[in-house]
Design a protein around this motif. Structure first.
Motif, mmCIF file in Angstrom:
data_model
loop_
_atom_site.group_PDB
_atom_site.id
_atom_site.type_symbol
_atom_site.label_atom_id
_atom_site.label_comp_id
_atom_site.label_asym_id
_atom_site.label_seq_id
_atom_site.Cartn_x
_atom_site.Cartn_y
_atom_site.Cartn_z
ATOM 1 N N ALA A 1 0.922 -1.196 0.080
ATOM 2 C CA ALA A 1 -0.070 0.115 -0.002
ATOM 3 C C ALA A 1 0.808 1.144 0.041
ATOM 4 O O ALA A 1 1.970 1.519 0.861
ATOM 5 C CB ALA A 1 -0.972 0.132 1.305
ATOM 6 N N ALA A 2 0.579 2.132 -1.117
ATOM 7 C CA ALA A 2 1.403 3.308 -0.951
ATOM 8 C C ALA A 2 0.682 4.412 -2.069
ATOM 9 O O ALA A 2 -0.093 3.964 -2.841
ATOM 10 C CB ALA A 2 2.945 3.000 -1.488
ATOM 11 N N LEU A 3 1.086 5.748 -1.837
ATOM 12 C CA LEU A 3 0.612 6.715 -2.859
ATOM 13 C C LEU A 3 1.957 6.540 -3.940
ATOM 14 O O LEU A 3 3.278 6.890 -3.412
ATOM 15 C CB LEU A 3 0.386 7.952 -2.150
ATOM 16 C CG LEU A 3 -0.987 8.304 -1.711
ATOM 17 C CD1 LEU A 3 -1.300 9.896 -1.997
ATOM 18 C CD2 LEU A 3 -1.880 7.466 -2.842
ATOM 19 N N LEU A 4 1.665 6.570 -5.254
ATOM 20 C CA LEU A 4 2.837 6.439 -6.016
ATOM 21 C C LEU A 4 3.288 7.826 -6.433
ATOM 22 O O LEU A 4 2.794 8.803 -5.947
ATOM 23 C CB LEU A 4 2.503 5.523 -7.194
ATOM 24 C CG LEU A 4 2.706 4.174 -7.199
ATOM 25 C CD1 LEU A 4 1.917 3.521 -6.124
ATOM 26 C CD2 LEU A 4 2.400 3.601 -8.391
ATOM 27 N N SER A 5 4.228 7.973 -7.241
ATOM 28 C CA SER A 5 5.044 9.266 -7.599
ATOM 29 C C SER A 5 4.164 10.405 -7.845
ATOM 30 O O SER A 5 4.131 11.486 -7.459
ATOM 31 C CB SER A 5 6.087 8.893 -8.316
ATOM 32 O OG SER A 5 5.680 8.459 -9.770
ATOM 33 N N ALA A 6 3.171 10.248 -9.206
ATOM 34 C CA ALA A 6 2.401 11.245 -9.627
ATOM 35 C C ALA A 6 1.382 11.737 -8.683
ATOM 36 O O ALA A 6 1.370 12.988 -8.352
ATOM 37 C CB ALA A 6 2.057 10.687 -10.814
ATOM 38 N N THR A 7 0.941 10.655 -7.937
ATOM 39 C CA THR A 7 -0.448 10.982 -7.078
ATOM 40 C C THR A 7 0.253 11.670 -5.847
ATOM 41 O O THR A 7 -0.421 12.607 -5.302
ATOM 42 C CB THR A 7 -1.153 9.673 -6.689
ATOM 43 O OG1 THR A 7 -1.345 9.142 -8.019
ATOM 44 C CG2 THR A 7 -2.442 10.018 -5.956
ATOM 45 N N GLY A 8 1.471 11.254 -5.516
ATOM 46 C CA GLY A 8 2.107 11.739 -4.219
ATOM 47 C C GLY A 8 2.418 13.363 -4.409
ATOM 48 O O GLY A 8 2.371 13.966 -3.419
#
Ligand code: NAD
Length: 350
Positions: free
Chosen positions: A107-114
């Motif tokens: 589970a993570a927020l990825l680079s662009a969404t982050g």
């Protein structure tokens, strides 16, 4: 009296009793049934990882979980739990309920969404990791997989064949959280003996699941557009070379490092991992071999700056030497596979 309780309640009852008397670590090692929990299982990697692990270990032995409902009916063929990775008690409860031995924390927020939600990215990416590191430290689970990313590198990193140990200095909140996570993994291993294993995935390309908001998502989207309309507008410039990997290889590497003898896993931060490297223009040329009329145009957006701070290619000598990693897909094989498999998906309307 025990018969009045559910299985999970009994586990907690037994946990409380024995943790008072003998300490948690020992009793939970004895109670473990050796099952696997995937957190973030509805995502791009999670779906494929669950399917492969269930194929290898048996459907009942792999528990899929996510904060949202299963995104693929395949996930519901075995145990599935709604779990918010920010809720430590919920994670502990599912570990106890199913007798989990190892956790894959995806589970993570990825680079662009982050970049759109920096505080949320930091909160999710760090605390989700802490909760499973703590579960291992408390003796509830034996092994953790946690993925890092090529986003840990930055503009001052050598860009060609980026070595394992080098200048880092990530610029995105995603890269900062992944680099901090790597250091925490190494810390929990050094200080508490937590068996945590990690690889720095490059951009991942697969056809069984949708990408989840990363800078390399173009390399999946392009196939759907090429097959459906023959055209694609790329959000990175034509010369942006990035390290990429076919999902099958990434899943093999993930299971490979988890099954390696512990003494072979010498790096407890995260391993460099290489598959192939290409630019959008090179990928388009390869696609044209299968779809001759395919046309690509370019209009860079905010993701260009992220891509420009990352390596062109990766040196994964340590992963090869320590636990025998070797990629199987090159760009030609990847494009062939994607054109066929995405074509089939579109034909049946899934
Ligand atoms: P994804 O965005 O497709 O999936 C992430 C999943 O986590 C989603 O299903 C989402 O619902 C779930 N999630 C979000 N918040 C949650 C919460 N609070 N509790 C439980 N689940 C929650 O991501 P992915 O591409 O499958 O990536 C998985 C991991 O691999 C991430 O750590 C990512 O940073 C890393 N990674 C991915 C790539 C790639 O190209 N896909 C590259 C490098 C690293």
């Amino acid at each position: 009296m025990l018969a009045l309780h559910s299985e999970s309640q009994c586990r907690f009852w037994v946990e409380d009793l024995f943790s008072c008397r003998f300490g948690r670590r020992n009793i939970f090692k004895k109670m473990s049934k050796g099952k696997t929990l995937i957190i973030g299982a509805s995502g791009q990697i999670g779906i494929e990882l669950v399917l492969k692990l269930r194929e290898q270990r048996g459907v009942e032995n792999v528990v899929a979980s996510d904060i949202r409902e299963a995104q693929s009916p395949d996930l519901l063929e075995g145990p599935f739990e709604i779990v918010d990775t920010l809720d430590k008690q919920q994670i502990y409860s599912v570990i106890n309920k199913h007798g989990i031995e190892e956790v894959y924390q995806l589970a993570a927020l990825l680079s662009a969404t982050g970049e759109k939600f920096p505080e949320k990215a930091w909160d999710l990416n760090m605390n989700g990791l802490f909760h499973v590191l703590e579960a291992a430290k408390d003796g509830l689970i034996k092994r953790i997989f946690w993925p890092s990313s090529i986003a840990v590198f930055g503009p001052n990193t050598p860009r060609i064949d980026t070595p394992q140990f080098t200048i880092m200095e990530p610029t995105s909140v995603y890269g900062i959280s992944k680099l901090a996570g790597e250091r925490w993994c190494q810390y929990y291993f050094n200080r508490y003996g937590v068996d945590v294993r990690s690889i720095r995935y490059p951009g991942l390309i697969g056809y069984k699941s949708e990408p989840g908001g990363g800078t390399t998502d173009y390399a999946v989207d392009i196939f759907y557009h090429a097959i459906q309309s023959g055209k694609y507008k790329c959000f990175l410039s034509e010369k942006t070379m990035l390290p990429m990997m076919m999902m099958d290889d990434a899943i093999r590497a993930t299971i490979g490092i988890m099954e390696a003898p512990s003494e072979n896993v010498k790096i407890r931060g995260s391993y460099n991992l290489a598959g192939m490297s290409f630019t959008p223009a090179e990928l388009a040329l390869e696609i044209k071999k299968h779809i001759p009329n395919f046309q690509i145009s370019y209009e860079s957006d905010f993701r260009q700056a992220l891509a420009d701070s990352w390596p062109n290619s990766i040196d994964d000598t340590e992963a090869r030497q320590d636990w025998g990693w070797k990629a199987e897909y090159d760009t030609t094989k990847l494009v062939e596979t994607m054109v066929i498999e995405v074509g089939k998906k579109i034909a049946v309307g899934t």
